[in-house]
Design an enzyme around this catalytic site. Structure first.
Site, mmCIF file in Angstrom:
data_model
loop_
_atom_site.group_PDB
_atom_site.id
_atom_site.type_symbol
_atom_site.label_atom_id
_atom_site.label_comp_id
_atom_site.label_asym_id
_atom_site.label_seq_id
_atom_site.Cartn_x
_atom_site.Cartn_y
_atom_site.Cartn_z
ATOM 1 N N LYS A 232 47.846 51.360 54.658
ATOM 2 C CA LYS A 232 47.896 49.542 54.241
ATOM 3 C C LYS A 232 49.072 49.252 55.224
ATOM 4 O O LYS A 232 50.027 50.258 55.445
ATOM 5 C CB LYS A 232 48.343 49.469 52.873
HETATM 6 P P1 NAD Z 1 43.825 35.478 51.410
HETATM 7 O O1 NAD Z 1 45.198 35.281 51.897
HETATM 8 O O2 NAD Z 1 42.540 35.142 52.224
HETATM 9 O O3 NAD Z 1 43.706 34.761 49.939
HETATM 10 C C1 NAD Z 1 44.775 34.748 49.075
HETATM 11 C C2 NAD Z 1 44.496 33.738 48.172
HETATM 12 O O4 NAD Z 1 45.335 33.969 46.975
HETATM 13 C C3 NAD Z 1 45.005 32.132 48.545
HETATM 14 O O5 NAD Z 1 43.948 31.275 48.113
HETATM 15 C C4 NAD Z 1 46.253 32.113 48.142
HETATM 16 O O6 NAD Z 1 46.748 30.858 47.818
HETATM 17 C C5 NAD Z 1 46.031 32.641 46.600
HETATM 18 N N1 NAD Z 1 47.310 33.050 46.040
HETATM 19 C C6 NAD Z 1 48.332 33.687 46.149
HETATM 20 N N2 NAD Z 1 49.287 33.804 44.979
HETATM 21 C C7 NAD Z 1 48.544 33.154 44.269
HETATM 22 C C8 NAD Z 1 48.921 33.020 42.889
HETATM 23 N N3 NAD Z 1 50.087 33.368 42.392
HETATM 24 N N4 NAD Z 1 48.003 32.457 41.838
HETATM 25 C C9 NAD Z 1 46.773 32.079 42.532
HETATM 26 N N5 NAD Z 1 46.384 32.030 43.716
HETATM 27 C C10 NAD Z 1 47.511 32.856 44.441
HETATM 28 O O7 NAD Z 1 43.869 37.004 50.975
HETATM 29 P P2 NAD Z 1 42.363 37.721 50.431
HETATM 30 O O8 NAD Z 1 41.968 38.456 51.805
HETATM 31 O O9 NAD Z 1 41.253 36.799 49.961
HETATM 32 O O10 NAD Z 1 42.939 38.778 49.532
HETATM 33 C C11 NAD Z 1 42.837 38.527 48.275
HETATM 34 C C12 NAD Z 1 43.159 39.804 47.200
HETATM 35 O O11 NAD Z 1 42.197 40.642 47.674
HETATM 36 C C13 NAD Z 1 44.242 40.772 47.787
HETATM 37 O O12 NAD Z 1 44.751 41.201 46.597
HETATM 38 C C14 NAD Z 1 43.705 41.621 49.089
HETATM 39 O O13 NAD Z 1 44.389 42.964 49.104
HETATM 40 C C15 NAD Z 1 42.393 41.849 48.198
HETATM 41 N N6 NAD Z 1 41.037 42.448 48.956
HETATM 42 C C16 NAD Z 1 41.012 41.642 50.110
HETATM 43 C C17 NAD Z 1 39.901 42.145 51.140
HETATM 44 C C18 NAD Z 1 39.298 41.493 52.116
HETATM 45 O O14 NAD Z 1 38.550 42.054 52.712
HETATM 46 N N7 NAD Z 1 40.041 40.380 52.636
HETATM 47 C C19 NAD Z 1 39.298 43.421 50.712
HETATM 48 C C20 NAD Z 1 39.770 44.101 49.450
HETATM 49 C C21 NAD Z 1 40.724 43.688 48.660
#
Ligand code: NAD
Length: 421
Positions: free
Chosen positions: A113
């Site tokens: 990561k």
């Molecule tokens: P992103 O940056 O696209 O979106 C994050 C979202 O969470 C945003 O809408 C933000 O406003 C919101 N957010 C942040 N803090 C918040 C809070 N306290 N309460 C409510 N909403 C909040 O990120 P993403 O890629 O969608 O990732 C989200 C999660 O999924 C993370 O934990 C990431 O590690 C995990 N993840 C992502 C992927 C991927 O392919 N992008 C794959 C596996 C896991």
């Protein structure tokens, strides 16, 4: 570039949670302290400083990390996060979870990561490009298609991966598409990658609802986080007939008893930058404790904790985010008969299609969207069946069963390879 091997932290956070989960798995598996320590400790980690020239001419210093937790089963793989909350222990935890996820889904990678402590909302695209290029340059001795392959995570996207791939390629003197995944489709990305994590989340969410005797059609859901994972998860749930009654982002939550029209919410977010103020919804106080069938935390770590787990009313919690439930909350939810589908299973769709992207890039041969989707569905369903069977056989919660299956696979690779020297 400075190497760091800092001692373990004392305050509770994602790394403590990850190690607690690992401890439980190694105890069940009967592993000794030496093997636990090896699996609990990153193989390699680096902290870099990133001097940034701001658009106004000022210079600012940012800090970035890349942690490679394990590469016994293949190159390290994991996202790159841009967030003001990034710290080394968080990156260590996320890297460890990547190792288990890749092992559980049987993709031939270890876990890694990366993160830069920055709030991307306060920087121009040109500034973010400079940050990405400098960060990539600093970690370039560690990455590569056979070493470590970054992908998007919180605060990064396909543009970030295009800059990362370009910077690495310029240093190598030729185009290296396989150094990153989650790239634009026109630049060696895979069809279906942008939506893969959410598709995987929804495959297991529908299976989990059915396993509880809840018909997904007409079931209710709340989704926390409306970014890359949460927004598409909400959309695909709605397409499957689930009534998505609430969604949120870091600015607030909105809901509608009748169910939100997700494409309209997406349009609102495109225009206003937040779900807040969506005209056909009301403000929601606490999305996590709504009376719904399904809760999908898809934002950040540690949001379901000892302080609110008693109030969570959803029957099924499917972890779109990494680490949204603390071990204390897990115990409470388990004792209250709630079903938690753990992150390393629920959100594995992203790394599965990242693997497909890497395979396609390495072979320079591209698959159709239908082919990607069919293979993704097959892997998610197989993993769901395997984890639920293992959990039922040993009477374990899904997280413990999934972690045991994954840790055992990684430990076997360690033991077969032996120690060098
Ligand atoms: P992103 O940056 O696209 O979106 C994050 C979202 O969470 C945003 O809408 C933000 O406003 C919101 N957010 C942040 N803090 C918040 C809070 N306290 N309460 C409510 N909403 C909040 O990120 P993403 O890629 O969608 O990732 C989200 C999660 O999924 C993370 O934990 C990431 O590690 C995990 N993840 C992502 C992927 C991927 O392919 N992008 C794959 C596996 C896991």
């Amino acid at each position: 570039m400075t190497s760091t091997l800092q001692p373990a932290v004392t305050a509770r956070g994602p790394l403590d949670d990850a190690r607690t989960q690992l401890r439980e798995a190694t105890t069940i598996l009967g592993y000794d302290e030496g093997l636990y320590s090896m699996l609990a400790t990153p193989r390699r980690e680096v902290t870099v400083s990133i001097p940034l020239r701001r658009d106004n001419g000022d210079t600012e210093l940012l800090i970035g990390h890349r942690v490679q937790h394990n590469f016994s089963r293949g190159p390290a793989k994991g996202g790159l996060r841009y967030s003001p909350d990034v710290n080394l222990d968080e990156v260590r935890a996320l890297a460890m979870w990547m190792t288990w996820k890749c092992a559980l889904l049987d993709v031939p990678y270890g876990g890694a990561k990366g993160g830069v402590r920055i709030d991307p909302r306060n920087y121009s695209s040109a500034e973010l490009e400079r940050v990405t290029r400098r960060y990539t340059s600093e970690i370039s001795p560690l990455i590569g298609p056979e070493r470590d392959i970054p992908a998007p995570d919180i605060g990064t996207d396909e543009n970030t991966m295009a800059w990362l791939m370009d910077t690495y390629s310029v240093q190598q003197g030729h185009t290296v598409l396989g150094v990153a995944t989650g790239k634009p489709v026109s630049l060696g990305g895979s069809l279906g990658r942008a939506t893969a994590t959410s598709r995987g989340v929804v495959h297991v969410a529908l299976a989990a609802l059915r396993s509880r005797g809840i018909d997904p059609v007409g079931a209710t859901a709340a989704v926390q986080g409306f970014g890359k994972v949460g927004s598409y998860a909400a959309r695909f749930l709605a397409e499957a007939g689930v009534r998505v009654v609430a969604v949120s982002d870091q600015y607030g939550a909105i809901g509608s008893h009748a169910g939100l029209d997700i494409p309209s919410v997406e349009e609102h977010v495109d225009t206003h930058g937040s779900v807040v103020g969506f005209p056909a919804g009301e403000e929601v106080d606490d999305l996590l404790t709504l009376d719904v069938d399904l809760l999908v935390p898809a934002a950040i770590e540690g949001v379901v904790h000892a302080g609110n787990a008693e109030q969570v009313r959803a029957q099924v919690i499917v972890e779109g985010a990494n680490g949204p439930t603390t071990p204390e909350a897990d115990t409470i939810l388990q004792s209250r008969g709630r079903l938690v589908v753990p992150d390393i299973l629920a959100n594995a769709g992203g790394v599965i299609v990242s693997y497909f992207e890497w395979v396609q890039a390495n072979q320079a041969y591209w698959w159709s969207a239908d082919e990607v989707e069919a293979r993704l569905a097959d892997r998610m369903t197989t993993a769901w069946d395997r984890v639920t069977e293992h959990a039922a056989r040993l009477d374990l919660p899904l997280r413990t069963a999934a972690t045991c299956l994954a840790v055992e696979r990684v430990a076997q690779a360690h033991l077969l390879r032996g120690l060098y020297p």
